[in-house]
Design a protein around this motif. Structure first.
Motif, mmCIF file in Angstrom:
data_model
loop_
_atom_site.group_PDB
_atom_site.id
_atom_site.type_symbol
_atom_site.label_atom_id
_atom_site.label_comp_id
_atom_site.label_asym_id
_atom_site.label_seq_id
_atom_site.Cartn_x
_atom_site.Cartn_y
_atom_site.Cartn_z
ATOM 1 N N ARG A 11 36.774 46.349 32.644
ATOM 2 C CA ARG A 11 36.845 45.003 33.222
ATOM 3 C C ARG A 11 36.302 43.961 32.250
ATOM 4 O O ARG A 11 36.805 42.840 32.194
ATOM 5 C CB ARG A 11 36.087 44.947 34.539
ATOM 6 C CG ARG A 11 36.786 45.667 35.675
ATOM 7 C CD ARG A 11 35.933 45.678 36.923
ATOM 8 N NE ARG A 11 35.680 44.323 37.403
ATOM 9 C CZ ARG A 11 36.509 43.668 38.191
ATOM 10 N NH1 ARG A 11 37.609 44.243 38.618
ATOM 11 N NH2 ARG A 11 36.243 42.444 38.578
ATOM 12 N N ASN A 36 38.779 42.660 29.629
ATOM 13 C CA ASN A 36 39.859 41.786 30.062
ATOM 14 C C ASN A 36 39.299 40.476 30.624
ATOM 15 O O ASN A 36 40.016 39.604 31.082
ATOM 16 C CB ASN A 36 40.686 42.535 31.118
ATOM 17 C CG ASN A 36 41.743 41.684 31.765
ATOM 18 O OD1 ASN A 36 41.533 41.183 32.838
ATOM 19 N ND2 ASN A 36 42.846 41.496 31.090
ATOM 20 N N LEU A 68 37.568 40.136 33.299
ATOM 21 C CA LEU A 68 37.451 40.093 34.763
ATOM 22 C C LEU A 68 35.985 40.159 35.177
ATOM 23 O O LEU A 68 35.602 39.638 36.215
ATOM 24 C CB LEU A 68 38.227 41.251 35.401
ATOM 25 C CG LEU A 68 39.740 41.087 35.440
ATOM 26 C CD1 LEU A 68 40.410 42.358 35.914
ATOM 27 C CD2 LEU A 68 40.140 39.926 36.337
ATOM 28 N N ARG A 82 44.862 36.942 28.065
ATOM 29 C CA ARG A 82 45.196 37.978 29.041
ATOM 30 C C ARG A 82 46.666 38.371 29.020
ATOM 31 O O ARG A 82 47.019 39.503 29.346
ATOM 32 C CB ARG A 82 44.828 37.507 30.449
ATOM 33 C CG ARG A 82 43.358 37.679 30.739
ATOM 34 C CD ARG A 82 43.045 37.162 32.095
ATOM 35 N NE ARG A 82 41.683 37.492 32.491
ATOM 36 C CZ ARG A 82 41.102 37.006 33.574
ATOM 37 N NH1 ARG A 82 41.761 36.186 34.359
ATOM 38 N NH2 ARG A 82 39.877 37.344 33.876
ATOM 39 N N VAL A 109 46.906 45.666 31.714
ATOM 40 C CA VAL A 109 45.907 46.461 32.434
ATOM 41 C C VAL A 109 46.582 47.336 33.493
ATOM 42 O O VAL A 109 47.424 46.858 34.253
ATOM 43 C CB VAL A 109 44.862 45.571 33.143
ATOM 44 C CG1 VAL A 109 43.730 46.431 33.704
ATOM 45 C CG2 VAL A 109 44.302 44.526 32.200
ATOM 46 N N GLU A 142 43.269 39.743 41.699
ATOM 47 C CA GLU A 142 42.693 39.931 40.378
ATOM 48 C C GLU A 142 43.717 40.549 39.426
ATOM 49 O O GLU A 142 43.815 40.189 38.262
ATOM 50 C CB GLU A 142 41.508 40.877 40.519
ATOM 51 C CG GLU A 142 40.384 40.587 39.595
ATOM 52 C CD GLU A 142 39.195 41.457 39.938
ATOM 53 O OE1 GLU A 142 39.389 42.660 40.184
ATOM 54 O OE2 GLU A 142 38.077 40.929 39.972
ATOM 55 N N GLU A 155 45.970 37.934 38.237
ATOM 56 C CA GLU A 155 45.265 37.106 37.255
ATOM 57 C C GLU A 155 45.196 37.805 35.904
ATOM 58 O O GLU A 155 45.214 37.167 34.865
ATOM 59 C CB GLU A 155 43.823 36.847 37.719
ATOM 60 C CG GLU A 155 43.663 35.610 38.564
ATOM 61 C CD GLU A 155 42.316 35.604 39.271
ATOM 62 O OE1 GLU A 155 41.327 36.011 38.649
ATOM 63 O OE2 GLU A 155 42.287 35.212 40.447
ATOM 64 N N SER A 156 45.124 39.143 35.941
ATOM 65 C CA SER A 156 44.903 39.889 34.704
ATOM 66 C C SER A 156 46.075 39.805 33.744
ATOM 67 O O SER A 156 45.940 40.170 32.579
ATOM 68 C CB SER A 156 44.596 41.355 35.006
ATOM 69 O OG SER A 156 45.793 42.075 35.171
ATOM 70 N N VAL A 157 47.254 39.348 34.196
ATOM 71 C CA VAL A 157 48.359 39.198 33.240
ATOM 72 C C VAL A 157 48.406 37.775 32.700
ATOM 73 O O VAL A 157 49.328 37.398 31.993
ATOM 74 C CB VAL A 157 49.743 39.553 33.859
ATOM 75 C CG1 VAL A 157 49.733 40.951 34.422
ATOM 76 C CG2 VAL A 157 50.161 38.546 34.907
ATOM 77 N N GLY A 158 47.406 36.961 33.066
ATOM 78 C CA GLY A 158 47.354 35.599 32.568
ATOM 79 C C GLY A 158 48.098 34.620 33.450
ATOM 80 O O GLY A 158 48.533 33.570 32.986
#
Ligand SMILES: Nc1ncnc2c1ncn2[C@@H]1O[C@H](COP(=O)(O)OP(=O)(O)OP(=O)(O)O)[C@@H](O)[C@H]1O
Ligand SMILES: [Mg+2]
Lengths: 277, 269
Positions: A62, A65, A67, A99, A104, B171, B174-177
């Motif tokens: 985490r 990335n 997060l 990101r 992920v 989340e 969000e993690s791919v931007g």
């Protein structure tokens, strides 16, 4: 020793894509969970992270990335254009841009259950496509074809139009992997990508990831030391928030017992509780 | 819990039974007390009932010739409710997003929750009377009043549904931007859409009833026909209006039940 020297040399030659520097993380109550983790990952590597449950593997991922923000230390990421991004401090636009290049695969997949598999895969490129177009699900036929091809590659193309919530654990897992591949990132973080797969499919996924790692370094968390030794180029072992080993992809039996030993006795203890008195 | 007495299932059941009886007794006493203080008068009921039955005679038979006159007002009532629901649901969506802690910043969430609670405590009839004094009589103030009347309830239900969403799903987008609006369109809307539609349709059913009531106060439609017929002592005409109202409410209820069942039924094997 020889392999180690070669690895040290290659660090200087190749770009460091992920540079983790002494990250620590504590809970709100101040209990330390990550206790100073450092490692660098360069192009071409397929890193397997091993460690007992609760070692801090997911938390480390985490941090890679953005997060989770570490309590101290930093994570540096070198993107496609050789820009250095400090993921510990990046916010807003800068963080989103970084990101897009970090794929992920989450431990619990975390897909959108009511969307179809193919829509979930196409979420992978949300960061790239025009905002207005994305707000009306305006993907092009070409994009859909690519997404379908990735699903095909993972043997789940026939499920493309099913809502993800109705898929089995292993099927969802492969959709999550497809999403990360479709994203075309510069590095991939995979938290237990084969945890829900049968042995044949687990091996198949490892065979898909291995050539991919040549293009984008992959950092994967696994609970299968045998597969990691077979496919990964490097093993990092985490235990109680500390890197206890970082080196080539060969671990001896005694190293493994050292790593998982405490866990094994816990399992035995839990079995004793269930036994009739 | 005391440490020295060990937990047993029968003990737990005894405590549960005692709790339920205490609650039942308290409610019973309150009801008795409320009846006394409202002067519930059984005698008045006994003398009033025959009079009421006599009055029913004036209502029959319904004046079927008025039926044609009332078709348009009935349609007006439906349209009023429909427009108000669409408009209100649309506004509620934004309020719902703004009031959801996993989407909106804290200050915006608190502000929206406060506005929604204020609206809920304001009966539609108050909003309508305020609007009538500003805009005059007619269906327009009715639509506005009902649309705003939706927001308190729908906005709250929407925001609760949105807050139920697994944060890990958001989340992961969000993690791919992705940007915030993309997270909303891909992570939030598909997940809450069925519950959103179900609540909206339920509110349409409420609005049909409300639209009859507000019509009587000057928003037009079948409600006004009902009120007007009573005022001019055309009781048989009023019966027609009542029957049409019943039909409207009944059909909208069946429809809303049906659609909601379809929506909330998950594809389980
Ligand atoms: N939000 C949190 N609050 C408190 N403790 C947390 C929180 N998140 C994680 N932890 C704790 O941090 C430790 C490491 O968690 P992490 O999820 O990284 O484990 P892991 O190595 O991925 O384990 P597994 O193999 O079971 O997935 C665990 O003991 C966990 O309980
Ligand atoms: Mg984990």
């Amino acid at each position: 020793m020889g392999a180690n020297t070669a690895r040290l040399l290659s660090f200087q030659i190749l770009a460091r894509m992920i540079d983790v520097r002494q990250i620590t993380k504590s809970t709100k109550e101040g209990v330390p969970i990550l206790k100073g983790i450092s490692f660098t990952v360069t192009k071409g590597e397929f890193v397997g992270i091993l460690g007992p449950s609760g070692a801090g593997k997911t938390l480390t991922m985490r941090c890679l990335n953005g997060l989770t923000r570490p309590t101290s230390g930093e994570v540096l990421f070198t993107d496609h254009e050789h820009n250095l991004v400090n993921l510990t401090h990046a916010r807003g636009r800068e963080l989103r841009k970084a990101r897009r290049q970090i794929g992920v695969i989450f431990q619990g997949f975390n897909l959108v259950k009511r969307l179809s598999a193919i829509d979930n895969v196409m979420i992978g490129q949300l960061g790239r496509i025009n905002l207005l177009r994305s707000l009306v699900y305006g993907f092009t036929d070409d994009e859909a074809r690519q997404a379908l091809a990735v699903l095909e590659h993972l043997n789940v193309a026939h499920l493309a139009h099913r809502p993800v919530g109705s898929l089995s654990g292993g099927e969802q897992q492969r959709v999550a992997i497809a999403r990360a591949i479709y994203q075309q990132p510069a590095v991939m973080l995979a938290d237990e990508p084969i945890a829900n797969l049968d042995p044949t499919n687990a091996r198949k996924i490892m065979q898909i990831l291995t050539p991919l790692a040549k293009e984008m370094p992959i950092i994967g968390v696994f609970h299968q030391p045998d597969l990691v030794m077979e496919f990964c180029t490097r093993i990092i072992a985490l235990k109680e928030g500390v890197v206890v080993r970082d080196g080539d992809s060969k671990m001896t039996r005694s190293e493994l017992v050292d790593l998982y030993g405490a866990e094994l006795s816990e399992i035995e203890a839990s079995q004793r509780i269930l036994q009739p008195a | 819990m005391k440490q020295d007495t060990p937990w047993t299932y029968s003990g737990y059941r005894r405590r549960q039974t005692l709790r339920i009886w205490t609650i039942a007794l308290v409610i019973g006493f309150c009801a008795y007390w409320a009846g006394v203080s409202c002067k519930v008068d059984v005698d008045a009921l006994r003398t009033g009932l025959p009079k009421g039955i006599d009055f029913l005679g004036y209502l029959f038979p319904p004046d079927w010739t008025a039926f044609a006159d009332m078709a348009m007002p009935a349609l007006e009532t439906i349209l009023l409710a429909f427009l108000a629901t669409i408009f209100g649901a649309f506004l509620s969506l934004f309020f719902g997003l703004a009031a959801a802690s996993n989407i909106a910043p804290r200050w915006l969430r608190n502000l929206s929750r406060f506005l929604l609670a204020t609206e809920r405590s304001l009966p539609e009839i108050v909003i309508l009377l305020l609007l009538i004094s500003a805009l005059g009589l007619g269906p327009f103030p009715g639509v506005i009043a009902m649309a705003f009347g939706c927001i308190g309830m729908l906005g709250r239900l929407f925001s609760d549904a949105i807050e139920e969403i697994n944060p890990a799903t958001l989340e992961s987008i969000e993690s791919v931007g992705a940007r915030r609006w993309q997270v909303i369109t891909y992570g939030v809307l598909p997940q809450v859409l069925p519950s959103l539609l179900a609540n909206t349709i339920f509110r349409f059913e409420v609005n049909i009833r409300l639209s009859v009531l507000l019509g009587a106060v000057g928003a037009g439609g079948i409600g006004f026909q009902l009120y007007y017929s009573f005022q001019t002592l055309q009781y048989q005409r009023a019966t027609t209006a009542i029957l049409i109202t019943l039909l409207l409410v009944f059909v909208s209820e069946r429809l809303s039940d049906y659609v909601r069942k379809k929506l909330t039924l998950d594809a389980r094997l």
